[in-house]
Design a protein around this motif. Sequence first.
Motif, PDB file in Angstrom:
ATOM      1  N   ASN A   1       0.804  -1.230   0.000  1.00 47.45           N
ATOM      2  CA  ASN A   1       0.000   0.000   0.000  1.00 47.45           C
ATOM      3  C   ASN A   1       0.838   1.283   0.000  1.00 47.45           C
ATOM      4  O   ASN A   1       0.295   2.381   0.032  1.00 47.45           O
ATOM      5  CB  ASN A   1      -0.954   0.021   1.201  1.00 47.45           C
ATOM      6  N   ALA A   2       2.159   1.162  -0.038  1.00 47.38           N
ATOM      7  CA  ALA A   2       3.032   2.333   0.101  1.00 47.38           C
ATOM      8  C   ALA A   2       2.768   3.381  -0.973  1.00 47.38           C
ATOM      9  O   ALA A   2       2.634   4.577  -0.673  1.00 47.38           O
ATOM     10  CB  ALA A   2       4.498   1.904   0.062  1.00 47.38           C
ATOM     11  N   VAL A   3       2.663   2.954  -2.231  1.00 49.49           N
ATOM     12  CA  VAL A   3       2.486   3.914  -3.319  1.00 49.49           C
ATOM     13  C   VAL A   3       1.141   4.617  -3.218  1.00 49.49           C
ATOM     14  O   VAL A   3       1.060   5.853  -3.322  1.00 49.49           O
ATOM     15  CB  VAL A   3       2.623   3.213  -4.691  1.00 49.49           C
ATOM     16  N   SER A   4       0.075   3.874  -3.002  1.00 50.13           N
ATOM     17  CA  SER A   4      -1.254   4.483  -2.930  1.00 50.13           C
ATOM     18  C   SER A   4      -1.371   5.388  -1.702  1.00 50.13           C
ATOM     19  O   SER A   4      -1.915   6.491  -1.797  1.00 50.13           O
ATOM     20  CB  SER A   4      -2.343   3.400  -2.899  1.00 50.13           C
ATOM     21  N   PHE A   5      -0.848   4.935  -0.578  1.00 51.15           N
ATOM     22  CA  PHE A   5      -0.936   5.745   0.643  1.00 51.15           C
ATOM     23  C   PHE A   5      -0.149   7.039   0.491  1.00 51.15           C
ATOM     24  O   PHE A   5      -0.653   8.131   0.781  1.00 51.15           O
ATOM     25  CB  PHE A   5      -0.421   4.965   1.851  1.00 51.15           C
ATOM     26  N   LEU A   6       1.093   6.947   0.047  1.00 51.40           N
ATOM     27  CA  LEU A   6       1.940   8.139  -0.046  1.00 51.40           C
ATOM     28  C   LEU A   6       1.488   9.074  -1.150  1.00 51.40           C
ATOM     29  O   LEU A   6       1.652  10.295  -1.037  1.00 51.40           O
ATOM     30  CB  LEU A   6       3.400   7.728  -0.248  1.00 51.40           C
ATOM     31  N   THR A   7       0.902   8.534  -2.215  1.00 54.17           N
ATOM     32  CA  THR A   7       0.365   9.389  -3.277  1.00 54.17           C
ATOM     33  C   THR A   7      -0.778  10.236  -2.733  1.00 54.17           C
ATOM     34  O   THR A   7      -0.825  11.461  -2.948  1.00 54.17           O
ATOM     35  CB  THR A   7      -0.132   8.542  -4.460  1.00 54.17           C
ATOM     36  N   GLU A   8      -1.689   9.604  -2.012  1.00 50.68           N
ATOM     37  CA  GLU A   8      -2.821  10.338  -1.435  1.00 50.68           C
ATOM     38  C   GLU A   8      -2.348  11.304  -0.355  1.00 50.68           C
ATOM     39  O   GLU A   8      -2.789  12.450  -0.292  1.00 50.68           O
ATOM     40  CB  GLU A   8      -3.836   9.353  -0.852  1.00 50.68           C
ATOM     41  N   TYR A   9      -1.416  10.852   0.487  1.00 47.23           N
ATOM     42  CA  TYR A   9      -0.910  11.705   1.563  1.00 47.23           C
ATOM     43  C   TYR A   9      -0.196  12.915   0.980  1.00 47.23           C
ATOM     44  O   TYR A   9      -0.326  14.038   1.475  1.00 47.23           O
ATOM     45  CB  TYR A   9       0.040  10.923   2.463  1.00 47.23           C
ATOM     46  N   GLY A  10       0.567  12.695  -0.090  1.00 47.51           N
ATOM     47  CA  GLY A  10       1.299  13.791  -0.710  1.00 47.51           C
ATOM     48  C   GLY A  10       0.386  14.845  -1.295  1.00 47.51           C
ATOM     49  O   GLY A  10       0.702  16.038  -1.267  1.00 47.51           O
ATOM     50  N   GLU A  11      -0.749  14.427  -1.823  1.00 48.10           N
ATOM     51  CA  GLU A  11      -1.709  15.386  -2.380  1.00 48.10           C
ATOM     52  C   GLU A  11      -2.312  16.262  -1.287  1.00 48.10           C
ATOM     53  O   GLU A  11      -2.591  17.449  -1.507  1.00 48.10           O
ATOM     54  CB  GLU A  11      -2.810  14.630  -3.116  1.00 48.10           C
ATOM     55  N   LYS A  12      -2.484  15.709  -0.107  1.00 51.43           N
ATOM     56  CA  LYS A  12      -3.083  16.450   1.001  1.00 51.43           C
ATOM     57  C   LYS A  12      -2.039  17.220   1.820  1.00 51.43           C
ATOM     58  O   LYS A  12      -2.402  18.102   2.609  1.00 51.43           O
ATOM     59  CB  LYS A  12      -3.838  15.490   1.917  1.00 51.43           C
ATOM     60  N   ASN A  13      -0.781  16.874   1.648  1.00 54.92           N
ATOM     61  CA  ASN A  13       0.297  17.503   2.421  1.00 54.92           C
ATOM     62  C   ASN A  13       1.414  17.930   1.457  1.00 54.92           C
ATOM     63  O   ASN A  13       2.404  17.219   1.279  1.00 54.92           O
ATOM     64  CB  ASN A  13       0.845  16.532   3.464  1.00 54.92           C
ATOM     65  N   PRO A  14       1.266  19.094   0.833  1.00 50.64           N
ATOM     66  CA  PRO A  14       2.177  19.516  -0.240  1.00 50.64           C
ATOM     67  C   PRO A  14       3.459  20.211   0.231  1.00 50.64           C
ATOM     68  O   PRO A  14       4.218  20.728  -0.590  1.00 50.64           O
ATOM     69  CB  PRO A  14       1.316  20.496  -1.035  1.00 50.64           C
ATOM     70  N   GLU A  15       3.746  20.217   1.521  1.00 47.14           N
ATOM     71  CA  GLU A  15       4.899  20.960   2.031  1.00 47.14           C
ATOM     72  C   GLU A  15       6.219  20.441   1.449  1.00 47.14           C
ATOM     73  O   GLU A  15       6.348  19.260   1.117  1.00 47.14           O
ATOM     74  CB  GLU A  15       4.963  20.875   3.561  1.00 47.14           C
ATOM     75  N   THR A  16       7.192  21.338   1.372  1.00 43.27           N
ATOM     76  CA  THR A  16       8.484  20.978   0.778  1.00 43.27           C
ATOM     77  C   THR A  16       9.691  21.413   1.615  1.00 43.27           C
ATOM     78  O   THR A  16      10.832  21.161   1.204  1.00 43.27           O
ATOM     79  CB  THR A  16       8.635  21.597  -0.617  1.00 43.27           C
TER      80      THR A  16
END
Length: 237
Positions: free
Chosen positions: A60-75
């Motif tokens: 689930n790493a790719v799906s989880f991190l893809t969704e998390y990244g969309e909601k947390n765009p900090e850099t």
Amino acid sequence: MRKLIIYCLGIVLFFGSCEDKKKASQTETEIENEIKTEGEKKIESKKEETQNFPEITNENAVSFLTEYGEKNPETKVLITTRFGDIEIELYKDTPLHRANFIYLVKQHYFDETFFHRVVPNFIIQAGNSDLTSTQKKRAELGKEYLLPAEIIPGRVHEYGTVSGAKEYRENPDNRTAPYEFFIFLGPKSSTTHLNGKYTIFGKVTKGMDVVEEISKVKADDGDWPLNNIYISAKVIE
């Protein structure tokens, strides 16, 4: 007539006093509301950081991190050590690594881990420790997962680049061990075995003097500093 003047003056003073009290009350209420709102924001932010997430696995790493990244765009992340602060900017074109790093920071994983490997004129590496709390955090967040490589053609290790550490065992796809990262200091001549094999997902934008100082501390034969270099991390933008 004199009594009438005194009477009128009394009325004016009375209503003026009431108005002042009303204004003072309104001001106090506004301040209280501001404090309450700010407190609620902090509580809500804390809830977002500590809310329950599923254990991350290779499945689930790719799906989880893809969704998390969309909601947390900090850099941008601030790493704090006893030697000083290090500011890191994460690259948007390595989205899984960026999201994973932000996730770990917000989950307070890096707090009380160490810069556990230091090699002068080469790298300093962080994200591990010999504390049981670190292994406990890994078990809770996801003990077994690795990140798919996000190696950008033409991007090479340079002074201040930030890369993911790599799991060597049975890892022909150059997948990244998610909990550890290293900052590169060495000359380009020492990057032959790194370029194209480790994902570079950020760079140090401030604090390379701190990185240099850390790289020179005394270490044992395994490059582990003789005195632990604790770190903490927070998202700044």
